[in-house]
Each structure stands twice: as C-alpha cells, then as structure tokens.
Design a protein around this motif. Structure first.
Motif, mmCIF file in Angstrom:
data_model
loop_
_atom_site.group_PDB
_atom_site.id
_atom_site.type_symbol
_atom_site.label_atom_id
_atom_site.label_comp_id
_atom_site.label_asym_id
_atom_site.label_seq_id
_atom_site.Cartn_x
_atom_site.Cartn_y
_atom_site.Cartn_z
ATOM 1 N N GLU A 93 -64.500 60.372 -24.606
ATOM 2 C CA GLU A 93 -63.177 61.098 -24.230
ATOM 3 C C GLU A 93 -62.430 60.999 -25.330
ATOM 4 O O GLU A 93 -62.149 59.833 -26.132
ATOM 5 N N VAL A 94 -61.435 62.097 -25.886
ATOM 6 C CA VAL A 94 -60.375 61.999 -26.952
ATOM 7 C C VAL A 94 -59.176 62.406 -26.178
ATOM 8 O O VAL A 94 -59.086 63.318 -25.632
ATOM 9 N N SER A 95 -58.281 61.580 -26.233
ATOM 10 C CA SER A 95 -56.853 61.703 -25.933
ATOM 11 C C SER A 95 -55.907 61.977 -26.976
ATOM 12 O O SER A 95 -55.865 61.173 -27.765
ATOM 13 N N VAL A 96 -54.990 63.036 -26.772
ATOM 14 C CA VAL A 96 -53.845 62.931 -27.751
ATOM 15 C C VAL A 96 -52.629 63.135 -27.069
ATOM 16 O O VAL A 96 -52.495 63.864 -26.005
ATOM 17 N N THR A 97 -51.780 62.463 -27.722
ATOM 18 C CA THR A 97 -50.200 62.235 -26.892
ATOM 19 C C THR A 97 -49.192 62.549 -28.088
ATOM 20 O O THR A 97 -49.253 62.295 -28.977
ATOM 21 N N PHE A 98 -48.573 63.729 -27.391
ATOM 22 C CA PHE A 98 -47.220 64.202 -28.257
ATOM 23 C C PHE A 98 -46.038 63.818 -27.575
ATOM 24 O O PHE A 98 -46.106 63.557 -26.370
ATOM 25 N N LYS A 99 -45.062 63.514 -28.364
ATOM 26 C CA LYS A 99 -43.744 63.028 -27.750
ATOM 27 C C LYS A 99 -43.215 64.066 -26.716
ATOM 28 O O LYS A 99 -43.152 65.365 -27.089
ATOM 29 N N ASP A 100 -42.659 63.774 -25.652
ATOM 30 C CA ASP A 100 -42.273 64.759 -24.707
ATOM 31 C C ASP A 100 -43.103 65.693 -24.233
ATOM 32 O O ASP A 100 -42.855 66.742 -23.529
ATOM 33 N N HIS A 101 -44.331 65.300 -24.077
ATOM 34 C CA HIS A 101 -45.464 66.163 -23.473
ATOM 35 C C HIS A 101 -46.252 65.295 -23.151
ATOM 36 O O HIS A 101 -46.801 64.301 -23.290
#
Length: 103
Positions: A4-12
């Motif tokens: 799995e690849v996860s991507v985190t953005f601020k406020d999302h």
C-alpha cells in the motif's frame, strides 16, 4: 504480503492506494514514470545542491500533484505503483506537509 501507498496532505483525508491486486511496475519503468511526471509538472529539486534522490522525486511529485490530482484514480494508481517500485518498499507513507516518507 500487504502492499500500500498512502499520501497525506494537510487538511485533507489521507489517500490510501492498495496495491495488493495490482501488477508491480518494473524498477526502471517506475523511475522513468517519476522522471516524466517530475518534468511535466515543472518540479524543482528539494535540496539547494540540486542533487535529486529518488525519495525526493516521489515527494515533490506528490506535492505538485496535490489532492486534486490524486482524485484521478488512474493517475493515483500509477503514482502508487511507481513510488512503491522505485523505493523498493511494499508499504510507503508519504506525508506531503512534512516532506517525509516512512516505510
């Protein structure tokens, strides 16, 4: 093995991309895909020396893509395949806000 690849953005909310049922991308193809996206998006190296590590390239492509580009499921899946193959890791978490990658 879970992939799995996860991507985190601020406020999302985090974007989670499951790669368990997806054909792996060859390492050289993954690097080429990231190179093309890096150039197409007009990305700049993170380091003032201009040296560009593959992890840096994954980070800046994710940053340039932003949440809107990750809404495109096809592009997001290709990014995840490329990131996982280029980094040679089955589990990758990209935190765009802190410009960090963990495995």
């Amino acid at each position: 093995m879970r992939s799995e690849v996860s991507v985190t953005f601020k406020d999302h909310p985090p974007v989670r991309l499951d790669l368990n049922e997806v054909q792996p991308m060859p390492h050289d193809v993954a690097r080429g895909w990231l190179d093309e996206e890096f150039t197409r998006m007009g990305c700049e190296p993170l380091r003032p020396t201009g040296k560009l590590l593959i992890a840096d390239k994954v980070l800046v492509v994710a940053q340039a893509a932003g949440p809107a580009r990750f809404a495109d499921a096809r592009w997001a899946q290709e990014f995840a395949r490329a990131a996982s193959a280029a980094l040679a890791k089955p589990l990758v978490h990209i935190d765009v806000a802190t410009l960090s990658i963990s495995y």
